[in-house]
Design an enzyme around this catalytic site. Structure first.
Site, mmCIF file in Angstrom:
data_model
loop_
_atom_site.group_PDB
_atom_site.id
_atom_site.type_symbol
_atom_site.label_atom_id
_atom_site.label_comp_id
_atom_site.label_asym_id
_atom_site.label_seq_id
_atom_site.Cartn_x
_atom_site.Cartn_y
_atom_site.Cartn_z
ATOM 1 N N CYS A 1 -13.980 33.843 21.897
ATOM 2 C CA CYS A 1 -14.565 35.100 21.417
ATOM 3 C C CYS A 1 -13.470 36.071 20.974
ATOM 4 O O CYS A 1 -12.758 35.797 20.020
ATOM 5 C CB CYS A 1 -15.500 35.702 22.472
ATOM 6 N N HIS B 1 -19.455 31.434 23.012
ATOM 7 C CA HIS B 1 -19.155 31.429 24.441
ATOM 8 C C HIS B 1 -19.568 30.100 25.058
ATOM 9 O O HIS B 1 -20.723 29.955 25.461
ATOM 10 C CB HIS B 1 -19.896 32.572 25.139
ATOM 11 N N GLU C 1 -18.965 29.032 27.911
ATOM 12 C CA GLU C 1 -19.341 29.243 29.323
ATOM 13 C C GLU C 1 -20.771 29.750 29.459
ATOM 14 O O GLU C 1 -21.314 29.793 30.555
ATOM 15 C CB GLU C 1 -18.344 30.206 29.990
#
Lengths: 254, 192
Positions: free
Chosen positions: B76, B174, B176
């Site tokens: 990001c 992202h 995650e």
């Protein structure tokens, strides 16, 4: 292509989910973490946790709950309910929340939106707007639709965007709980007014209602609670249905 | 040891949790020796580019990060800081990638928030991941497409969803927060 998001909303009181949830095969239906995991497995695109804890003293429990959710959940989640300070938001974001939603506190003091956006970035600031239709347009209400503010919903959305809100969670109190469909006209009016994503909420009763809100407005996401909690609309079948209507939907891979 | 670069941008709790789910206990550090010795380095970030660059420069972390030789993954804002210049605060960035960071023109909603897939995809980072798979994005600025692009996504215009040069990898989305597909990407990076 950017997908339309399906978002279950969980009401939390004193660290537990409020409404009985009786369709998912989980041992503790009051445990928000277990429920959240079940929704991820079903293909939910995002989750919203709304804290309706009545007493301020019990609020710190929310931070530890957010930590537990973050450990277990690998999709984005928003936390809302009674948030009114930069410090409160910092604690929730550090605990692992991706976004926070604010409502009454921003109405009392709109500058809060700017302070939060400057400190944490617009991308994590969701403005929740609850409104009702009146003779001359849509007006903002607080306290679950009981307290009128007199504020025009469209003007408030535009002001919030200018102050730095990154997304709008729009609930039509006229539709909420009716299961007669989302407020497409209101949602489109807000979408016409702002250039940030809009989450439509209130009124979901059937799969067709989700198709309607996505086909008849530029809503980016649709949020619902009871139809998901009681298994009336299983998320996998909802997503399959929307895909058949050529609505861009994420196919979850396990 | 997997190191996460510690600096003033953002919220790394989700990244740590995702790595722990993969059986890794990452080390969050801004110590030059620890970063140099790490087996792999992850450079996350949510925040504003010019204040993040100012922080990195004050501590000499800009030079250090550029000099690292092990597999390195920007996420990001981390990806954006690895470009040559960002329109966010009009700031020179690390220059690991020549591509520039620009603000989305307001032809559609900004920020770009939500799940999006890919126009093109290549390299070991995306092993087992298809163009039709979605990752979670949330950003108002984007890295332009260039020679280092290994994945592009179309929102308003096609941009670099992922880039690669030598030991440096970076992604705009992202992983995650991108469910099983994101987990797969992190696990691919750990195997590089």
């Amino acid at each position: 292509m950017l997908k339309k998001r399906i978002i279950p909303c969980l009401d939390i009181r004193d660290g537990r989910t409020v409404k009985g949830i009786n369709f998912l095969d989980i041992r503790d239906a009051g445990d928000p973490v277990a429920l959240a995991k079940a929704y991820v497995a079903q293909g939910a695109d995002e989750l919203v946790f709304l804290d309706i804890t009545a007493t301020v003293e019990k609020r710190p429990a929310l931070v530890s709950l957010v930590e537990r959710i973050s450990v277990e959940i690998n999709i984005p989640f928003t936390v809302g309910g009674g948030i009114n300070s930069v410090e409160g938001v910092a604690a929730l974001l550090q605990a692992g929340a991706d976004k926070i939603s604010i409502n009454s506190a921003a109405i009392r003091r709109p500058e809060l939106i700017r302070e939060l956006a400057q400190n944490f970035g617009s991308q994590c600031i969701v403005l929740a707007i609850d409104c009702r239709k009146e003779a001359d347009g849509w007006r903002v209400f607080t306290h679950g639709g009981r307290t009128p503010t007199g504020i025009d919903a469209l003007a408030w959305a535009a002001q919030a965007e200018a102050l730095g809100a990154g997304e709008i969670l729009l609930t039509s109190m006229d539709h909420d709980g009716t299961k007669q469909g989302f407020a497409t006209e209101l949602t489109q009016a807000i979408c016409d007014r702002v250039n940030i994503p809009v989450i439509a909420s209130g009124g979901a009763g059937r799969r067709e209602h989700f198709a309607e809100i996505f086909l008849q407005s530029n809503a980016d996401a649709a949020l619902a609670a009871s139809v998901f909690h009681f298994g009336e609309i299983p998320i996998p079948s909802l997503k399959q249905f929307l895909t058949q209507q050529n609505i861009p939907i994420r196919e979850a891979r396990l | 040891m997997i190191a996460i670069v510690k600096y003033n941008a953002g919220n790394i709790r989700s990244l740590i949790n995702a790595l722990v789910r993969l059986g890794i206990e990452p080390l969050l550090t801004d110590d030059p020796d620890q970063l140099r010795e790490a087996e792999k380095v992850i450079f996350p970030g949510v925040g504003e580019a010019s204040s993040a660059m100012a922080y990195l420069r004050q501590r000499g972390l800009d030079q250090l990060l550029r000099s690292l030789k092990q597999p390195f993954l920007g996420i990001c804002l981390g990806q954006q800081l690895m470009g040559s210049h960002s329109e966010e605060g009009d700031v020179a960035c690390l220059g690991i990638f020549p591509e520039k960071i620009k603000k989305f023109p307001p032809l559609d909603k900004v920020p770009h928030i939500g799940w999006n897939n890919f126009e093109e995809l290549k390299g070991p980072l995306f092993k087992g991941i298809e163009k039709t798979d979605d990752m979670y994005f949330v950003h108002s600025f984007y890295m332009e497409k260039g020679p280092d692009t290994i994945a592009s996504t179309d929102y308003i215009l096609p941009f670099s969803a992922a880039v690669h040069r030598e030991n440096f990898y970076a992604v705009q989305f992202h992983p995650e927060k991108s469910a099983a597909v994101g987990q797969r990407l992190l696990s691919n990076f750990l195997e590089i």
